[in-house]
Design a protein around this motif. Structure first.
Motif, PDB file in Angstrom:
ATOM      1  N   PRO A 404       6.952  -4.324  47.521  1.00 24.73           N
ATOM      2  CA  PRO A 404       7.551  -3.657  48.421  1.00 24.73           C
ATOM      3  C   PRO A 404       7.066  -2.120  48.576  1.00 24.73           C
ATOM      4  O   PRO A 404       6.733  -1.453  47.438  1.00 24.73           O
ATOM      5  N   VAL A 405       6.757  -1.625  49.635  1.00 26.99           N
ATOM      6  CA  VAL A 405       6.380  -0.249  50.052  1.00 26.99           C
ATOM      7  C   VAL A 405       7.204   0.632  51.010  1.00 26.99           C
ATOM      8  O   VAL A 405       8.070  -0.050  51.544  1.00 26.99           O
ATOM      9  N   LYS A 406       7.268   1.912  50.881  1.00 29.78           N
ATOM     10  CA  LYS A 406       7.896   2.855  51.746  1.00 29.78           C
ATOM     11  C   LYS A 406       6.624   3.326  52.628  1.00 29.78           C
ATOM     12  O   LYS A 406       5.519   3.463  52.329  1.00 29.78           O
ATOM     13  N   THR A 428      11.679  -2.208  58.646  1.00 29.45           N
ATOM     14  CA  THR A 428      11.328  -3.195  57.589  1.00 29.45           C
ATOM     15  C   THR A 428      12.055  -4.375  57.679  1.00 29.45           C
ATOM     16  O   THR A 428      13.442  -4.045  57.598  1.00 29.45           O
ATOM     17  N   LEU A 454       7.100   1.325  46.329  1.00 31.50           N
ATOM     18  CA  LEU A 454       8.460   1.860  45.976  1.00 31.50           C
ATOM     19  C   LEU A 454       8.609   2.334  44.902  1.00 31.50           C
ATOM     20  O   LEU A 454       9.325   3.203  44.414  1.00 31.50           O
ATOM     21  N   THR A 455       7.970   1.487  43.783  1.00 37.00           N
ATOM     22  CA  THR A 455       8.085   1.915  42.451  1.00 37.00           C
ATOM     23  C   THR A 455       7.293   3.487  42.193  1.00 37.00           C
ATOM     24  O   THR A 455       7.338   3.810  40.882  1.00 37.00           O
ATOM     25  N   ASP A 457       6.875   7.062  42.365  1.00 38.75           N
ATOM     26  CA  ASP A 457       7.935   8.166  42.733  1.00 38.75           C
ATOM     27  C   ASP A 457       6.938   9.581  42.973  1.00 38.75           C
ATOM     28  O   ASP A 457       7.569  10.367  43.375  1.00 38.75           O
ATOM     29  N   GLN A 487      14.985   7.658  52.526  1.00 38.60           N
ATOM     30  CA  GLN A 487      15.737   6.547  52.146  1.00 38.60           C
ATOM     31  C   GLN A 487      15.457   5.441  53.401  1.00 38.60           C
ATOM     32  O   GLN A 487      15.484   4.187  53.086  1.00 38.60           O
ATOM     33  N   LYS A 489      13.116   4.651  55.202  1.00 36.79           N
ATOM     34  CA  LYS A 489      11.849   4.060  55.065  1.00 36.79           C
ATOM     35  C   LYS A 489      11.546   3.247  53.881  1.00 36.79           C
ATOM     36  O   LYS A 489      10.568   2.842  53.717  1.00 36.79           O
ATOM     37  N   GLU A 490      12.783   2.997  53.014  1.00 38.71           N
ATOM     38  CA  GLU A 490      12.461   2.110  52.003  1.00 38.71           C
ATOM     39  C   GLU A 490      12.881   0.506  52.151  1.00 38.71           C
ATOM     40  O   GLU A 490      13.560   0.077  51.217  1.00 38.71           O
ATOM     41  N   GLY A 491      12.853   0.223  53.422  1.00 40.27           N
ATOM     42  CA  GLY A 491      13.267  -1.315  53.848  1.00 40.27           C
ATOM     43  C   GLY A 491      14.410  -1.214  54.661  1.00 40.27           C
ATOM     44  O   GLY A 491      14.960  -2.658  54.465  1.00 40.27           O
TER      45      GLY A 491
END
Length: 573
Positions: A404-406, A428, A454-455, A457, A487, A489-491
């Motif tokens: 997963p991506v932001k 998303t 997402l992983t 930083d 946050q 944009k993280e899913g």
């Protein structure tokens, strides 16, 4: 081989459709089974999802004894356990139909003859198996059968995928089972309580069927009485009869991964009938969760009233998005046409029932088309839709579900690079990233897409794709999307509302926020907490009055600490 009864030529063994259906014999390759045991297990292999049924025919005296066959599915294998109370000859007939083939009638695919020579097992009838047991891959570890008159505790153990709650109902007593491993449930039922002779013992998945409020709200099933639906096509209509006016909504959830396809539900009401039109996006099992509330009840939360499990065996046609339905639509409106607009343009006829309306209009690209009142609350008329005039655009990307991506983006007008990034909205859902764009004026624009795993930083997202957009005709007005914080944009995904302007009044919010403990809308220092409707989806209403403020925020609590909320979105009225 001779038998003490007539066997027609070609009866034994594989029939015409056995091999074309991709079936194989895994346990008994020969169709005649001579057994020194009165319990035999026959295993058939499959190459695709297939439905089965069977017949067991005792030959002397002649009678059907299907209660002595137990069917279980393990992956690509079907296990048929036969346990009979008498020696002698039996015909065992297997019928099948792949899920990819339409039709209610299964085809005879294989015939065995069993010669049972000895009795070495005590036998009672097997438990009755309902369609979902055979189709969903359930498995019974113990007990295969219950002895009549049993007066002692009995352990039950099952494998039941996709279950929410599993209980054993003994007469009128409910005995919940404990989930000891993924999809495995077990527990003990004490039969020393002295249940009356003939009392039924049933395995129940408490999730399906009518819920407590169903009859209380005056609802009854009109089209599908059985909460387990097997369909050979991917569209269907489910109808309920109302005893009193209710407002309704529903969720369509993939049972395998809990992905939400509720945009493929269209709900409407005509007279005293509530209709749910469904499109199933893939083969497999889906849960339809129906929610309702009397129209006179001003509560913001609709309770669940009925749950279906739908097994879709075939994609009969591609799916198309239904129109989005707002709160007032669900209080008695009905759409005759058009049900879909994707791919359509030109002169389109609209016909709709809107109770108590004074006027009805279709808007497209800021053009208003008034429909004509033809009587009895029905409005109709034609609308010219020219897609070339639209200045709204949606661009989607597919992402790897395991990575997963932001994301974020910029919208810049060429050649002066003036920034219109407030006219981009990113969200998303189901591994799909959507960029919604509004183009404020004619000309060329650059859309710059940025992303980062997402992983990672890192605080800086990297440019991953650039578009050049040419707009020949812009809308007369555009309205900014809500500001999106990190946050979001993280899913996250926003169902409604995408835009707020003027003084909107009572507004419904529906949003997908993974891992949230609580979600709330804040306005004028008032907190409106949304309701957790399951699968990380939150819904509720908020009263918004522009005269009392201009900022509306969507906030989420991820930690469980009561006072710790992060802002996800910020609207400006």
């Amino acid at each position: 081989m001779e038998f003490p009864f007539k066997v027609t030529e070609g009866y034994l063994g594989p029939q015409a459709k056995f091999f074309p259906y991709g079936l194989t014999t895994l346990s008994h390759a020969e169709p005649v089974i001579n057994s020194d045991s009165n319990q035999v297990e026959i295993v058939i292999g499959t190459s695709e999802k297939t439905r089965f049924t069977t017949k067991l025919l005792q030959q002397d005296p002649k009678k059907e004894c299907n209660e002595h066959v137990f069917t279980q599915n393990q992956g690509q294998e079907y296990h048929f356990t036969i346990a009979v109370p008498r020696t002698g000859y039996y015909k065992f007939q297997i019928y099948a139909l792949p899920n990819s083939e339409a039709g209610p009638n299964m085809i005879n695919v294989y015939n065995y003859i069993l010669n049972i020579k000895q009795l070495d097992h005590y036998v009672e009838a097997f438990p009755k198996q309902y369609p979902i047991w055979k189709q969903e891959g359930c498995f019974l570890f113990e007990p295969l059968m219950l002895l009549k008159g049993i007066k002692e505790p009995v352990k039950f153990k099952y494998y039941i995928p996709k279950a929410v709650d599993v209980q054993i109902k003994a007469h009128e007593d409910w005995n919940p089972l404990e989930q000891v491993e993924p999809n495995i449930y077990e527990g003990v039922v004490d039969f020393s309580k002295g249940y009356p002779s003939g009392a039924k013992v049933k395995l129940n998945r408490g999730y399906l069927g009518p819920q407590p409020k169903f009859s209380e709200f005056g609802l009854s099933c009109l089209s599908h009485q059985d909460p387990e639906i097997i369909t050979a096509k991917n569209e269907l209509e489910i109808k309920f009869k109302m005893g009193k006016p209710v407002k309704v909504t529903g969720n369509l959830i993939n049972a395998a991964d809990n992905s939400d396809s509720s945009e493929l539900i269209f709900t409407q009401i005509q007279d005293d009938v509530v209709s749910f039109l469904l499109q199933i996006p893939t083969e497999g099992f889906y849960k339809l969760q129906v929610y309702a509330l009397p129209v006179t009840d001003e509560s913001k939360t609709l309770p669940g009233v009925y749950n279906y499990l739908i097994n879709c065996g075939r994609m009969s046609k591609p799916v198309q998005p239904f129109p989005k339905q707002y709160a007032q639509w669900k209080e008695g409106c009905y759409l005759y046409e058009p049900m879909f607009l994707k791919g359509k343009s030109g002169n389109i006829k609209f016909k709709v029932l809107v109770p108590k309306a004074k006027a009805v209009a279709v808007t497209f690209n800021d053009d208003w088309f008034q429909l004509n009142d033809v009587g009895n609350d029905v409005w109709e008329g034609s609308v010219l839709l020219d897609k070339e005039k639209s200045s709204k655009l949606e661009i989607t990307f597919k992402m790897d579900k395991d990575r997963p991506v932001k994301v974020t983006g910029n919208l810049l007008k060429a050649p002066d690079n003036s920034d219109f990034s407030n006219l981009i909205f990113t969200h998303t859902k189901d591994n799909t990233i959507s960029y919604l764009l509004q183009i404020p004026s004619e000309g060329y624009y650059k859309l710059q897409v940025y992303a980062l795993p997402l992983t990672d930083d890192s605080k800086t997202l990297q440019g991953v794709f650039n578009y050049l957009i040419k707009c020949d005709k812009a809308a007369s007005s555009v309205f900014p999307y809500p500001k999106q914080y990190a946050q979001w944009k993280e899913g996250c995904y926003l169902y409604e509302p995408l835009i707020l302007h003027d003084s909107p009044g009572n507004v419904r919010f529906k949003v997908y926020v993974p891992k949230a403990k609580a979600v709330a809308v804040t306005f004028n220092e008032e907190w409106n907490h949304l309701n957790d409707t399951g699968n990380d989806v939150w819904e509720g209403n908020a009263e918004l009055d522009k005269s009392k403020g201009s900022k509306v925020k969507l906030n989420a609590n991820f930690s469980g600490e009561e006072a710790k909320y992060s802002t996800l979105l910020e609207y400006t009225l």
